[in-house]
Enzyme design. Structure first.
Site, PDB file in Angstrom:
ATOM      1  N   GLY A 134      -0.043   5.958  -4.635  1.00 25.32           N
ATOM      2  CA  GLY A 134      -1.446   5.745  -4.930  1.00 25.32           C
ATOM      3  C   GLY A 134      -2.241   5.372  -3.705  1.00 25.32           C
ATOM      4  O   GLY A 134      -3.456   5.516  -3.663  1.00 25.32           O
ATOM      5  N   ASP A 164       1.243  -2.601  -8.701  1.00 24.11           N
ATOM      6  CA  ASP A 164       1.724  -1.236  -8.918  1.00 24.11           C
ATOM      7  C   ASP A 164       3.247  -1.227  -8.890  1.00 24.11           C
ATOM      8  O   ASP A 164       3.880  -0.471  -8.178  1.00 24.11           O
ATOM      9  CB  ASP A 164       1.147  -0.293  -7.867  1.00 24.11           C
ATOM     10  CG  ASP A 164       1.293   1.171  -8.291  1.00 24.11           C
ATOM     11  OD1 ASP A 164       1.575   1.416  -9.478  1.00 24.11           O
ATOM     12  OD2 ASP A 164       1.130   2.050  -7.425  1.00 24.11           O
TER      13      ASP A 164
END
Ligand SMILES: *[C@@H]1O[C@H](CO)[C@@H](O)[C@H](O)[C@H]1NC(C)=O
Ligand SMILES: *[C@@H]1O[C@H](CO)[C@@H](O)[C@H](O)[C@H]1NC(C)=O
Ligand SMILES: *[C@@H]1O[C@H](CO)[C@@H](O)[C@H](O)[C@H]1NC(C)=O
Ligand SMILES: *[C@@H]1O[C@H](CO)[C@@H](O)[C@H](O)[C@H]1NC(C)=O
Ligand SMILES: *[C@@H]1O[C@H](CO)[C@@H](O)[C@H](O)[C@H]1NC(C)=O
Ligand SMILES: *[C@@H]1O[C@H](CO)[C@@H](O)[C@H](O)[C@H]1NC(C)=O
Ligand SMILES: *[C@@H]1O[C@H](CO)[C@@H](O)[C@H](O)[C@H]1NC(C)=O
Ligand SMILES: *[C@@H]1O[C@H](CO)[C@@H](O)[C@H](O)[C@H]1NC(C)=O
Length: 780
Positions: free
Chosen positions: A513, A628
């Site tokens: 990401g 994350d």
């Protein structure tokens, strides 16, 4: 006395009487074509700050300007310094468009010397700034200025006065010392601005350069760290190809101030306090101050540092030109390169806390960035160094050609200077012998000596091989307290490009990401993973650097180690140790490879991850919420030890709160806690949720694998514990989720985990509701 012939007196009378009387009546600060100033007269500026009149030194009389309100007569400007009047018979008047000083009746001693302009009869006026101007007459002081004393300084620079030159109008505004305290005639010292490209001021004795302020770098001269923003002075410097000037303004009106070049060649800045009126000039600043201010004391490529035992040292990669003399303290010959520049493949050595050097040629381009500067310097074989031209903005470009000299290093307040050295000195990839490209931080040569000595001793003792390093270490005190752990290397972008073959796809090993991940190899053979961050981190370079420095200090066996970073304009790249077993998901998804993950390994991985998260959440210096957490962010080393990666991303991408709302939800749906995914609300409990998901997901795999050859009978309870912990962690209500220390405790202790008899969710909800808000009180 008897008057025999009245005519001369009558003429004098007719010529001067009306004007003399007019002076006492009319404006006290002005001479017009019909007035004049004679020996006992003076002009006083409108605000009564300055006086223009005649003063005497030694046997001579001079026309000059001094302060009106100060008891000690302090002359700031002298008109006829090199043409004194022998008697007090001078008359200042306007004649033929010029202001002239006449001795007797016709001998012009001094003149403003401007060629005829065709303008109407000008007037001369003493302004309250201390500037005597000759201008066209105009009702409201609006007449065009034809000449002004500020453009012809003596030894003093008053606030608002400019030092410098203008090649278009042919001005050179410089200070020249008095010959003696009693003799204002031009002395041997001169203070002027350089005409060779750098906006710097120079003190010369006759034609010998004695002192240099160093170039202007946006807020100050690079050799004058004391020039900090302050409530008394504002400093300014302007430069265009046609003009360079330096000036200052006085910000406190209860003070009077002047800058003077004294007769021993020192620049002194004095203040006079009008309020206290203690009757003295206070010395505010002076230069030169120490022996390293002496121009080129250590010669070309010699670095002068008053706080180092030897004062003079050579730039790394250079050696004394005349070693014998050098050892005796005769250092003016300077240093020479050990290895020649090759032009292509050269690199730069970074010196910190420097006064920028002098050379025959320097080029300033304030529109360029520092990166463009580096490239431009690399592309020109004659360029030997570069630096930022504006330390406030960190931009701008100064490039030098020819030998660098007058290098001084400060303990604090200098700036970075990049000196060109051949690749062999930097350990580039073509590099041959040593890859030791550590920047010589000459901050403390003594310390360096100590370290090198220690290292050498240590190496000898242990028989270790040279530890190869590449790049540059962050240079601050913080690195000291945590030893090797924070040895973070700063890589140049060029190096990164080389390592990753210009970010070629063949080197790409992952995508996250936060950016793409590449594999590479350092010159010393170490394998690394590079994460090229996507550009929208919203973080400035300094912030980023600080963040990375902090994160580099986080050291835990279950965290991937950050080795260094690279910052280059838009590019922000993090360099990690490379994990040969890649990420956990790649292992789990791969049917053949997943076999090697037996339950023991899996359980170790779970516990390891939990420990890593605990460290991030609670035990490290920073509280980091990963945001994350997922299998692809868990990397495995040779021994299948899990290492959390991307753990600093949450901070780098602007999250340092323990709980906050965020507009930008980062992370991966599926692993995200509901409050985070829906409301953008994150806390350490969001990570707990992700951990739980991850575990549950793993349990699915485990259950599947029960059918395959894996035996879990012995660890049955462990498996169930994991499932329970997983369920605990994914409770909807963040408050109900345990924190990481409890998770670890529960994973490790069977007694804490009675087997669930009720539907797990309800059971655990009830269980957790006993917990206080964020703390878990463990009861035996
Ligand atoms: C200026 O001239 C006036 C009148 O002659 C005199 O009183 C005064 O002392 C002079 N001022 C200075 C500073 O010399
Ligand atoms: C003139 O100056 C000289 C030395 O500079 C000195 O000896 C002499 O006395 C001075 N004359 C007067 C009239 O002050
Ligand atoms: C200015 O005038 C002086 C005499 O007053 C003369 O010696 C000098 O040459 C003149 N300078 C210029 C540039 O005209
Ligand atoms: C005086 O100043 C005013 C306003 O600045 C201007 O309009 C006017 O022309 C000036 N007068 C002269 C004679 O310069
Ligand atoms: C004054 O400055 C100009 C450049 O602006 C230079 O060419 C000239 O030589 C200088 N003159 C003196 C007397 O320094
Ligand atoms: C100006 O200087 C005076 C005397 O040093 C000091 O008392 C005063 O606080 C200063 N004013 C400001 C605004 O700094
Ligand atoms: C010139 O300035 C320096 C530095 O302030 C000082 O040490 C020296 O005494 C001054 N020289 C004279 C003649 O005033
Ligand atoms: C030398 O060290 C002293 C004490 O640490 C410091 O105050 C001074 O600024 C240093 N000098 C230079 C030129 O850095």
């Amino acid at each position: 006395m008897k008057i025999t012939n009245p005519w001369p007196f009558l003429i004098l009378y007719l010529a001067f009487f009306p004007f003399s009387s007019k002076i006492s009546i009319a404006a006290q600060d002005t001479i017009t074509s019909s007035t004049s100033l004679s020996a006992n007269d003076n002009l006083t500026s409108a605000g009564s700050t300055f006086v223009l009149g005649f003063f005497t030194r030694g046997n001579s009389t001079y026309l000059g300007i001094w302060y009106k309100r100060i008891s000690v007569q302090t002359v700031v400007w002298v008109a006829n310094r090199d043409a004194p009047l022998s008697k007090s018979t001078g008359i200042l008047r306007i004649d033929g468009g010029n202001l002239i000083l006449v001795e007797g009746l016709d001998k012009v001693v001094w003149s403003t010397n401007i060629s005829k302009t065709g303008a109407a009869q000008p007037i001369a006026q003493l302004l309250d700034t201390g500037n005597l101007v000759l201008r066209e007459d105009g009702n409201n002081n609006s007449g065009r200025r034809l000449w002004q004393s500020f453009e012809h300084p003596s030894d003093t620079l008053l606030p608002g006065m400019r030092l410098g030159w203008n090649s278009k109008v042919g001005l050179n505004r410089s200070l020249t010392s008095w010959k003696n305290d009693d003799d204002p005639s031009s002395g041997d010292y001169n203070y002027k601005m350089d005409q060779n490209g750098l906006a710097q001021c120079l003190v010369r004795f006759q034609s010998h350069l004695k002192y240099r302020t160093g170039p202007w770098t946006g807020v100050r001269f690079s050799g004058v760290p004391e020039m900090q923003p302050n409530p008394i002075y504002g400093f300014y410097c302007g430069s265009t190809p046609d003009e360079v000037f330096y000036t200052y303004e006085l910000l406190n009106s209860s003070l009077i101030s002047r800058l003077v070049l004294n007769r021993t060649g020192h620049i002194e800045r004095y203040t006079w306090d009008l309020e206290s009126n203690d009757g003295i000039w206070k010395l505010y600043w002076r230069a030169p101050t120490d022996q390293c201010d002496e121009y080129s004391k250590c010669g070309p490529y010699g670095i002068c540092n008053v706080n180092s035992s030897s004062v003079c040292g050579c730039v790394k990669g250079f050696e004394p030109k005349t070693p014998k003399e050098w050892s005796l303290g005769v250092t003016s010959a300077g240093c020479v390169r050990k290895a020649k520049l090759e032009c292509t493949g050269d690199g730069f050595l970074k010196l910190t806390e420097m006064k920028l050097p002098d050379s025959l040629q320097a080029f300033v381009d304030s529109s360029k960035s520092l990166e463009e500067c580096e490239i431009e310097c690399l592309n020109s074989c004659s360029c030997v160094a570069y630096a930022s031209a504006d330390i406030a903005k960190g931009s701008g470009c100064i490039r030098w050609a020819g030998d660098l000299t007058d290098l001084k290093q400060f303990s604090y307040g200098g700036q970075d200077l990049y000196i060109r050295v051949p690749a062999s000195e930097l350990g580039h990839f073509k590099g041959k012998k040593t890859l030791l490209a550590t920047i010589l931080s000459v901050n403390s040569v003594v310390l360096l000596f100590f370290l090198c000595g220690y290292y050498y001793w240590w190496k000898k003792k242990k028989g270790y091989k040279m530890n190869e390093r590449h790049g540059d270490i962050f240079n601050d005190n913080e690195t000291e307290d945590s030893g090797k752990s924070s040895e973070l290397q700063l890589f140049s972008f060029n190096v990164i490009v080389a390592i990753t073959k210009n970010f070629s796809e063949s080197n790409m090993i992952g995508k996250g990401g936060f950016g793409l991940v590449y594999k590479g190899q350092l010159p010393n053979g170490q394998e690394i993973a590079l994460k090229r961050l996507s550009k929208n981190s919203g973080q400035g370079i300094d912030e980023f650097k600080n963040e990375v420095k902090l994160i580099a200090k986080l050291q835990h066996k279950n965290l991937v180690r950050l080795l260094g970073c690279c910052i280059s304009r838009e590019e922000k790249i993090l360099i990690y140790e490379y994990m040969c077993n890649k990420s956990l998901d790649s292992l789990l998804f791969d049917q053949t490879r997943s076999i090697i993950l037996d339950w023991r390994k899996r359980f170790n991985i779970i516990v390891g991850i939990a420990r890593g998260i605990l460290y991030l959440h609670e035990d490290s210096r920073l509280r980091i919420i990963h945001r994350d957490l997922k299998a692809s962010n868990i990397l495995l080393d040779d021994d299948m030890n899990p290492k959390i990666s991307d753990f600093g991303m949450a901070r780098i991408f602007g999250g340092n709160q323990t709980q906050a709302n965020t507009n930008k939800v980062v992370g991966t749906y599926g692993y995200m806690s509901p409050e985070y995914a829906m409301d953008g609300l994150f806390s350490i409990k969001s990570d707990i949720f992700s951990f739980g998901v991850w575990e549950l997901w793993k349990e699915d795999r485990i259950l599947e694998l029960i059918d395959s050859s894996m035996s879990i009978s012995t660890s049955n309870s462990e498996v169930l514990r994991c499932i329970q912990v997983g369920l605990l962690c994914v409770q909807e209500n963040a408050i109900d989720r345990p924190n990481m220390s409890s998770v670890i405790y529960m994973l490790g202790d069977e007694r804490m985990m009675p087997l669930p008899k009720q539907p797990a969710f309800c059971f655990w909800r009830g269980y957790c509701s006993d917990y206080s808000r964020n703390e878990i009180t463990i009861r035996e």
